[in-house]
Design an enzyme around this catalytic site. Structure first.
Site, PDB file in Angstrom:
ATOM      1  N   GLN A   1       0.840  -1.192   0.000  1.00 10.22           N
ATOM      2  CA  GLN A   1       0.000   0.000   0.000  1.00 10.22           C
ATOM      3  C   GLN A   1       0.877   1.245   0.000  1.00 10.22           C
ATOM      4  OE1 GLN A   1      -3.642  -0.173   1.636  1.00 10.22           O
ATOM      5  NE2 GLN A   1      -4.013   1.891   0.916  1.00 10.22           N
ATOM      6  N   PHE A   2       1.256   1.701  -1.202  1.00  9.31           N
ATOM      7  CA  PHE A   2       2.154   2.854  -1.293  1.00  9.31           C
ATOM      8  C   PHE A   2       1.515   4.117  -0.731  1.00  9.31           C
ATOM      9  CE2 PHE A   2      -0.243   3.785  -5.079  1.00  9.31           C
ATOM     10  CZ  PHE A   2      -0.162   5.166  -5.227  1.00  9.31           C
ATOM     11  N   THR A   3       0.194   4.162  -0.612  1.00  7.19           N
ATOM     12  CA  THR A   3      -0.451   5.376  -0.108  1.00  7.19           C
ATOM     13  C   THR A   3      -0.166   5.635   1.374  1.00  7.19           C
ATOM     14  OG1 THR A   3      -2.539   4.240   0.323  1.00  7.19           O
ATOM     15  CG2 THR A   3      -2.282   5.292  -1.840  1.00  7.19           C
TER      16      THR A   3
END
Length: 145
Positions: free
Chosen positions: A78-80
């Site tokens: 989850q790069f966010t």
């Protein structure tokens, strides 16, 4: 690395309507490799999560780890989690590791968690995923390493 760890009674991740990973009672772990992270960061975070005491003991206290309960984990990239919301209304993600380094670090984190004795299923790095979970508690803990 950053992670959001959720104690769950069940979780699953779907891609195009097909379930690609799931777990029963255990942990849902959203994980993000950050700029400058190394394999040592991934190993340290996996070790901390494997030992994190968020499951109830006989007295009802959060005193047991996922290893103590024979639980499993579902790990989703989850790069966010790297979002910078300090300015404006659109988050920036420059602090996230680029995919060419982020994906190997994500895979190394998964391998390190398995090496800690935790059964792990995963999503797919970079895919558009639908994550379903039942947060138990709720217990949600942000972590960094």
């Amino acid at each position: 690395m950053k992670a959001v760890v959720q104690r769950v009674s069940e979780a699953r991740v779907e891609i195009d309507g097909a379930v690609v990973g799931r777990c029963g009672a255990g942990l849902m772990i959203l994980v993000c490799a950050m700029q400058g992270d190394t394999e040592a960061n991934a190993e340290a975070l996996a070790g901390r999560i494997a030992k994190l005491r968020v499951f109830r003991d006989e007295a009802g206290r959060m005193n047991r780890s996922i290893r103590d309960t024979d639980g499993a984990a579902l790990v989703v990239s989850q790069f966010t989690l790297a979002a910078d919301t300090a300015r404006g209304n659109r988050p920036g993600f420059a602090a996230a590791a680029p995919p060419e380094t982020g994906e190997p670090l994500y895979e190394h984190f998964v391998a390190a968690l398995r090496a800690e004795g935790v059964p792990v299923e995963t999503g797919r790095f970079g895919a558009d995923m639908k994550v379903h979970l039942v947060n138990d508690g709720p217990v949600t803990i942000p972590m960094e390493r």
